[in-house]
Every structure is written in C-alpha cells, then in structure tokens.
Design an enzyme around this catalytic site. Structure first.
Site, PDB file in Angstrom:
ATOM      1  N   TRP A  62       0.805  -1.225   0.000  1.00 37.07           N
ATOM      2  CA  TRP A  62       0.000   0.000   0.000  1.00 37.07           C
ATOM      3  C   TRP A  62       0.837   1.274   0.000  1.00 37.07           C
ATOM      4  CZ3 TRP A  62       1.780   2.444   4.192  1.00 37.07           C
ATOM      5  CH2 TRP A  62       2.254   1.662   5.245  1.00 37.07           C
ATOM      6  N   ASN A  63       2.147   1.206   0.219  1.00 36.24           N
ATOM      7  CA  ASN A  63       2.883   2.469   0.407  1.00 36.24           C
ATOM      8  C   ASN A  63       3.136   3.219  -0.907  1.00 36.24           C
ATOM      9  OD1 ASN A  63       4.736   0.484  -0.310  1.00 36.24           O
ATOM     10  ND2 ASN A  63       6.398   1.440   0.832  1.00 36.24           N
ATOM     11  N   LYS A  89      -2.776  -8.175  -7.873  1.00 38.26           N
ATOM     12  CA  LYS A  89      -3.539  -8.097  -6.629  1.00 38.26           C
ATOM     13  C   LYS A  89      -3.039  -6.897  -5.842  1.00 38.26           C
ATOM     14  CE  LYS A  89      -3.513  -9.184  -2.475  1.00 38.26           C
ATOM     15  NZ  LYS A  89      -4.290  -8.100  -1.866  1.00 38.26           N
ATOM     16  N   PRO A  90      -3.800  -5.792  -5.916  1.00 35.09           N
ATOM     17  CA  PRO A  90      -3.368  -4.611  -5.172  1.00 35.09           C
ATOM     18  C   PRO A  90      -3.622  -4.800  -3.672  1.00 35.09           C
ATOM     19  CG  PRO A  90      -5.363  -4.136  -6.457  1.00 35.09           C
ATOM     20  CD  PRO A  90      -5.036  -5.585  -6.672  1.00 35.09           C
ATOM     21  N   SER A 143      -5.213  -4.708  -0.105  1.00 30.06           N
ATOM     22  CA  SER A 143      -6.646  -4.764   0.212  1.00 30.06           C
ATOM     23  C   SER A 143      -7.215  -3.413   0.623  1.00 30.06           C
ATOM     24  CB  SER A 143      -6.902  -5.741   1.360  1.00 30.06           C
ATOM     25  OG  SER A 143      -6.116  -6.864   1.222  1.00 30.06           O
ATOM     26  N   GLY A 197       6.516  -6.432  -0.626  1.00 37.34           N
ATOM     27  CA  GLY A 197       5.821  -6.380   0.653  1.00 37.34           C
ATOM     28  C   GLY A 197       6.749  -6.775   1.777  1.00 37.34           C
ATOM     29  N   GLU A 256      10.665  -8.170  -3.527  1.00 38.31           N
ATOM     30  CA  GLU A 256      11.172  -6.880  -3.020  1.00 38.31           C
ATOM     31  C   GLU A 256      10.610  -6.739  -1.623  1.00 38.31           C
ATOM     32  OE1 GLU A 256      13.321  -5.211  -4.553  1.00 38.31           O
ATOM     33  OE2 GLU A 256      13.073  -5.594  -6.684  1.00 38.31           O
ATOM     34  N   LEU A 257      11.478  -6.871  -0.610  1.00 35.09           N
ATOM     35  CA  LEU A 257      10.963  -7.015   0.756  1.00 35.09           C
ATOM     36  C   LEU A 257      11.349  -5.835   1.650  1.00 35.09           C
ATOM     37  CD1 LEU A 257      11.713 -10.837   0.949  1.00 35.09           C
ATOM     38  CD2 LEU A 257       9.653  -9.705   0.123  1.00 35.09           C
ATOM     39  N   CYS A 259      10.304   1.575   1.744  1.00 37.54           N
ATOM     40  CA  CYS A 259      11.214   0.456   2.036  1.00 37.54           C
ATOM     41  C   CYS A 259      12.667   0.916   2.105  1.00 37.54           C
ATOM     42  CB  CYS A 259      11.034  -0.633   0.997  1.00 37.54           C
ATOM     43  SG  CYS A 259      11.198  -0.006  -0.677  1.00 37.54           S
ATOM     44  N   GLU A 267      12.021  -3.037  11.195  1.00 42.39           N
ATOM     45  CA  GLU A 267      11.538  -2.032  10.252  1.00 42.39           C
ATOM     46  C   GLU A 267      10.394  -1.264  10.920  1.00 42.39           C
ATOM     47  OE1 GLU A 267       9.559  -3.534   6.731  1.00 42.39           O
ATOM     48  OE2 GLU A 267      10.563  -2.016   5.513  1.00 42.39           O
TER      49      GLU A 267
HETATM   50  P1  NAD Z   1       2.344  -7.132   3.091  1.00 41.01           P
HETATM   51  O1  NAD Z   1       3.409  -8.152   2.926  1.00 41.01           O
HETATM   52  O2  NAD Z   1       1.472  -7.235   4.278  1.00 41.01           O
HETATM   53  O3  NAD Z   1       1.365  -7.143   1.833  1.00 41.01           O
HETATM   54  C1  NAD Z   1       1.802  -6.946   0.508  1.00 41.01           C
HETATM   55  C2  NAD Z   1       0.807  -7.592  -0.444  1.00 41.01           C
HETATM   56  O4  NAD Z   1       0.829  -9.011  -0.269  1.00 41.01           O
HETATM   57  C3  NAD Z   1      -0.632  -7.161  -0.216  1.00 41.01           C
HETATM   58  O5  NAD Z   1      -1.279  -7.018  -1.464  1.00 41.01           O
HETATM   59  C4  NAD Z   1      -1.188  -8.335   0.572  1.00 41.01           C
HETATM   60  O6  NAD Z   1      -2.589  -8.453   0.458  1.00 41.01           O
HETATM   61  C5  NAD Z   1      -0.471  -9.504  -0.071  1.00 41.01           C
HETATM   62  N1  NAD Z   1      -0.359 -10.712   0.751  1.00 41.01           N
HETATM   63  C6  NAD Z   1      -0.388 -10.813   2.096  1.00 41.01           C
HETATM   64  N2  NAD Z   1      -0.275 -12.100   2.475  1.00 41.01           N
HETATM   65  C7  NAD Z   1      -0.155 -12.841   1.351  1.00 41.01           C
HETATM   66  C8  NAD Z   1      -0.002 -14.240   1.083  1.00 41.01           C
HETATM   67  N3  NAD Z   1       0.068 -15.134   2.061  1.00 41.01           N
HETATM   68  N4  NAD Z   1       0.093 -14.644  -0.194  1.00 41.01           N
HETATM   69  C9  NAD Z   1       0.054 -13.751  -1.200  1.00 41.01           C
HETATM   70  N5  NAD Z   1      -0.118 -12.434  -1.014  1.00 41.01           N
HETATM   71  C10 NAD Z   1      -0.211 -11.970   0.247  1.00 41.01           C
HETATM   72  O7  NAD Z   1       3.076  -5.720   3.039  1.00 41.01           O
HETATM   73  P2  NAD Z   1       2.436  -4.274   3.267  1.00 41.01           P
HETATM   74  O8  NAD Z   1       2.185  -4.101   4.722  1.00 41.01           O
HETATM   75  O9  NAD Z   1       1.326  -4.040   2.310  1.00 41.01           O
HETATM   76  O10 NAD Z   1       3.644  -3.339   2.807  1.00 41.01           O
HETATM   77  C11 NAD Z   1       4.661  -2.916   3.658  1.00 41.01           C
HETATM   78  C12 NAD Z   1       5.921  -3.731   3.464  1.00 41.01           C
HETATM   79  O11 NAD Z   1       6.338  -3.700   2.110  1.00 41.01           O
HETATM   80  C13 NAD Z   1       7.116  -3.238   4.242  1.00 41.01           C
HETATM   81  O12 NAD Z   1       7.774  -4.319   4.857  1.00 41.01           O
HETATM   82  C14 NAD Z   1       8.015  -2.620   3.192  1.00 41.01           C
HETATM   83  O13 NAD Z   1       9.370  -2.574   3.510  1.00 41.01           O
HETATM   84  C15 NAD Z   1       7.748  -3.488   2.035  1.00 41.01           C
HETATM   85  N6  NAD Z   1       8.109  -2.800   0.805  1.00 41.01           N
HETATM   86  C16 NAD Z   1       9.210  -3.217   0.109  1.00 41.01           C
HETATM   87  C17 NAD Z   1       9.597  -2.558  -1.042  1.00 41.01           C
HETATM   88  C18 NAD Z   1      10.788  -2.997  -1.838  1.00 41.01           C
HETATM   89  O14 NAD Z   1      10.868  -2.638  -3.001  1.00 41.01           O
HETATM   90  N7  NAD Z   1      11.703  -3.753  -1.303  1.00 41.01           N
HETATM   91  C19 NAD Z   1       8.854  -1.470  -1.493  1.00 41.01           C
HETATM   92  C20 NAD Z   1       7.754  -1.054  -0.748  1.00 41.01           C
HETATM   93  C21 NAD Z   1       7.381  -1.746   0.391  1.00 41.01           C
END
Ligand code: NAD
Length: 472
Positions: A142-143, A166-167, A169, A219, A241-242, A275, A376
C-alpha cells in the site's frame, strides 16, 4: 475488479469500505474477491497469453506508449484516489502516477532490446532465445500502490507475459484505475486483470495455482518468505522486493547541511513508509552536534496535514496499526536510553483528531539494543548513533538481516568507494538519498529480497532462456 477485459463486481458478493486515513471518512466501496475470482482471472490471463506473446515487440511498444499516455491523461483522477485512500500529499501522489507512466514508456522501448544469441560449434549451431515466462501474478503493497505495480506491469507486458494483479486490500483504488488505463490502451481481453481481496485468499491462490509461472511480489519480508515457500511447490520464478532497515552514514568531512536535508527527506517523506527509508543514522562524533541540530530544525519545519490540502509536506500514516508500531518503537527506544529530541507524539489540534497523524521524530543516543535500530519501523523516526571510525560505522550498518539500501555522505572519494564496496545492500547512495533510478537495477541483499526490478534487469525477470541446437 477487472477480469478478462470486463469490470466485474465479485463472485462472493462481499464488499469492503475504503477509508481516508486523514479523517476516517469513507472514500469508496470495493468488491472483495475470493479464490474463485482469482482462478477466473488466472484462466483469462492464460487464454490471452498465446495472443499477447505472439505480438511483435514493436506492437507491444505502441500499446505500452499508449498506456503511458492514458495514465497521464487520467492522472488527476488517479492522483486524487491515491491521496484519499492512502494519505500521501497530492503533489507526492501526482509524482507517483507520472513516474508510473514513465515506467511504461521505458519498458515499451526496452522490450525491443530483447535480443538472442548465435553460437557456432564444430558440428552444430546454437540459437539462444529469450521467451516470456507465461502468466505472472503481481502482488503489491500500500505504500506506493501504483508505482510498485508499474515496475512489474511494464516489464511483464513488454516481455510478452500476461498478468493478474492483486493490489493491497486497503488501498486498491488508484492501482485498479492504473491497470484499467493500461488495459484500455488496446491489450487483448484477459492480458491485464485485477482481483481485489485478502492476501491470505486471493494472493495465496495466485501464488499456489499452477497457472501462474511467475510471482512478482513487493511487501513484508515475512510475507515474501511464505510466498517463496508456496511457489516452491511448482518451482515458480519469484522476484521478491521485501523490507528494509537502511543505514545512513555521515562522515566528518561531509557537507553537513546537505546530509541533514537528505536524511530528513528520506526519513520522513511518505511518513517513513518507504522500504528504502532512512532508518538508522550513524554520524561521526566530531560532527554529531551540528548535524543533529540541523536535522531537528528540518524535522520541525515540516508541515503536517490532510494530503488533500495544498502545501502539506506530510500526510497521515496509512493506518492505526502502522502508527501504533511507530509509537511502540519510540517508547522502547526511550526506555532503552534514547533521548527524544523532537516529535514522538501525535500533533495537537482539531485538524489532527480523526486521522493517523504523527510528528516526525528524531532520537539521540540510539544503539542496537533498541527495536528502532533493528526492526523495520515504517514510520517517521530518525534515530542517531555516534561513531568513532569508518570501520565501526560500516560494521554497525551491516549488522542487520536486511540489505536493501545504504547511504553514505562524505567528500572523500576513497571513503566513499570503500563504504560503497563494503556495505551489504543492493543499492548504495553516495551523497544522495535515493537509490531508485528507472534505468538501473533495484532490489535487496540478504532478507530484503531476491531478483532485481527496473532497468534491463526488470525485463529479464519475465523471460525464460531457450537453447535451440541445430545439427550441421
Ligand atoms: P504485506 O506483505 O502485508 O502485503 C503486501 C501484499 O501481499 C498485499 O497485497 C497483501 O494483500 C499480499 N499478501 C499478504 N499475504 C499474502 C499471502 N500469504 N500470499 C500472497 N499475497 C499476500 O506488506 P504491506 O504491509 O502491504 O507493505 C509494507 C511492506 O512492504 C514493508 O515491509 C516494506 O518494507 C515493504 N516494501 C518493500 C519494497 C521494496 O521494493 N523492497 C517497497 C515497498 C514496500
């Protein structure tokens, strides 16, 4: 949702309300998909794959350029949606949408440079082809819900793959409108699909279903770990990308004003929900005082408010949970001996009562016993720790399971090169506070990820290699 070229409500009949984090007012009602919707979308993408992958790279380029133009034409509307659902100020949201259009333009051209190889041996000739991997699942946070999706959509389509996106939620609106614009540019039905819904259901189906051959995910590290484990069942290609925990080193010879400005911007913009945000500042002890003073000054100058208002630097945080985690990290640091230099709480006043606002926060006397230096935070917090030698600073910077970005500010070339070579991260910023460049690789070392996005690396992530051997 967008499935097989048609806007569809849902199969399950569920809807969710999206709220504005600046005032908790409802913004929109969205369809909530299920595993069944995800399966329908995957089947549509599978059907479209032979059609889309058979088009020439020139044809694909024309459509991607048209998509970029449509995104620009619709940018006012998409920008508004992004600010309303996610909180970031309008000018930042606008930059995100326009940069997403640039990503499409870049990959329109990069797709034309997908060349093969010709290899001569004594009794044979070899042709090496780079072919699209198949249906891709694109799962995003979402960021930066539009930009991070564009980093995947551009190379995916340029390579000849089709996709289901899948954007996030709770912020699916702008991302959906972005994919809709891409789809409207002339893609075959089913080449671009969007399914909303929880990651544990819709995301999980996209990962587990054998139709998807590639998972591109941005994520949290923990989610990435789970996705990688599930993708193993079918040996799927994964790009992850975590999370990050980025260090920022300020050497004694650095331009302190430039360093403080850069640190403030990268620690606080998007409310620290980036991130590659600056998470830990290591400053040479002889310049710690002037650097800290300048950083505090800059933090206090930032204007906080509803992102829809003009001249706002910082909007609200995305959610109550996000703000709560930030507060806990600040409280933990203070308990462990950090000094609160500015911020540390919600701003006061009626305008801030209903939103998830928080003041940009600077902490002094930080050390690695504190959560804010190890986990983080994903909030606007800049903890500062002093160092004596460069060795010590580099060792502290590398003392993390993350390795996404690292920054060093110095005016000495040898120091810059040494730090850049020894820091364990996928992107090193030397006298800059951003390691993202559309033409260069972006991604993490260690538990910050796998694979690279952007540049020609981004395209390779959607291609398989094929060797054709001709007997002579
Ligand atoms: P998140 O991992 O909770 O969710 C990301 C996406 O994954 C959402 O669309 C979510 O619905 C989906 N998802 C959740 N569980 C899943 C599963 N079991 N299987 C498949 N899909 C699933 O992350 P968030 O809270 O939305 O975003 C914040 C995180 O993202 C932070 O840790 C941040 O560092 C990271 N991030 C990383 C980068 C990068 O490029 N490295 C960039 C931006 C954000």
């Amino acid at each position: 949702m967008l499935i097989n070229g048609v806007l569809v409500p849902f199969v399950s009949g569920n809807v969710d309300i999206i709220y504005n984090p600046a005032n908790q007012e409802p913004v929109a009602q969205v369809a909530v998909g299920t595993r069944q919707d995800a399966r329908l979308a995957l089947q549509a993408a599978k059907k479209a794959f032979p059609i889309w992958s058979a088009t020439s790279s020139q044809e694909r380029a024309k459509i991607l350029h048209a998509a970029a133009d449509l995104v620009r034409q619709r940018s006012e509307q998409i920008t508004r949606l992004l600010t309303l659902e996610m909180g970031k100020p309008l000018n930042n949201a606008k930059m995100e949408i326009l940069s997403s259009a640039d990503v499409l333009d870049f990959y329109a051209e990069e797709g034309k440079r997908n060349f093969g190889e010709w290899i001569s041996s004594s009794h044979s000739r070899s042709i090496v082809l780079r072919q699209p991997v198949g249906v891709a699942a694109l799962i995003t946070p979402w960021n930066f819900p539009v930009d991070l999706l564009a980093w995947k959509v551009g190379p995916c389509l340029a390579a000849g793959c089709t996709f289901v996106a899948k954007p996030p939620s709770k912020a699916p609106l702008a991302a959906t409108e972005f994919v809709r614009a891409v789809s409207d540019a002339g893609l075959p039905a089913g080449a671009a699909n969007v399914v909303h819904g929880p990651g544990s259901e819709v995301g999980a189906e996209l990962v587990e279903n054998p139709i998807s051959r590639k998972i591109a995910f941005t994520g949290e590290t923990q989610t990435g770990r789970e996705i990688m484990a599930h993708a193993a069942a079918h040996i799927k290609r994964v790009s992850l990308e975590l999370g990050g925990q980025s260090p920022f080193i300020v050497c004694a010879d650095a331009d302190l004003e430039a360093a403080a400005a850069a640190a403030a911007q990268r620690a606080f913009s998007n409310m620290g929900q980036i991130c590659i945000s600056v998470n830990r500042i290591y400053v040479a002890e002889e310049v710690a005082e002037p650097f800290t003073e300048e950083l505090v000054l800059r933090a206090e100058r930032l204007k906080i408010g509803d992102g829809m208002l003009p001249d706002v630097d910082l909007g609200p945080m995305f959610s109550r949970a996000q703000r709560q985690r930030t507060k806990e990290h600040v409280a933990d640091a203070i308990e462990m001996g950090a000094e609160l230099l500015t911020g540390g709480q919600e701003p006061e006043g009626e305008a801030y009562e209903k939103g998830y606002f928080f003041q940009p926060t600077v902490l002094g006397e930080a050390d690695h016993s504190m959560r804010v230096m190890r986990e983080e935070t994903f909030g606007p917090v800049a903890p500062i720790m002093k160092f004596k030698t460069l060795e010590e600073a580099i060792a502290l910077a590398n003392d993390s399971e993350y390795g996404l970005a690292a920054y060093v500010f110095t005016n000495d070339l040898k120091t810059a090169l040494r730090a850049a070579e020894e820091l364990e991260a996928g992107g090193i910023g030397v006298n800059v506070n951003n390691v993202v460049d559309l033409q260069a690789p972006f991604g993490g070392w260690k538990e910050s990820g796998l694979g690279r996005e952007l540049g020609h690396y981004g395209l390779e992530a959607y291609l398989e290699t094929k060797h054709i051997r001709l007997g002579m």
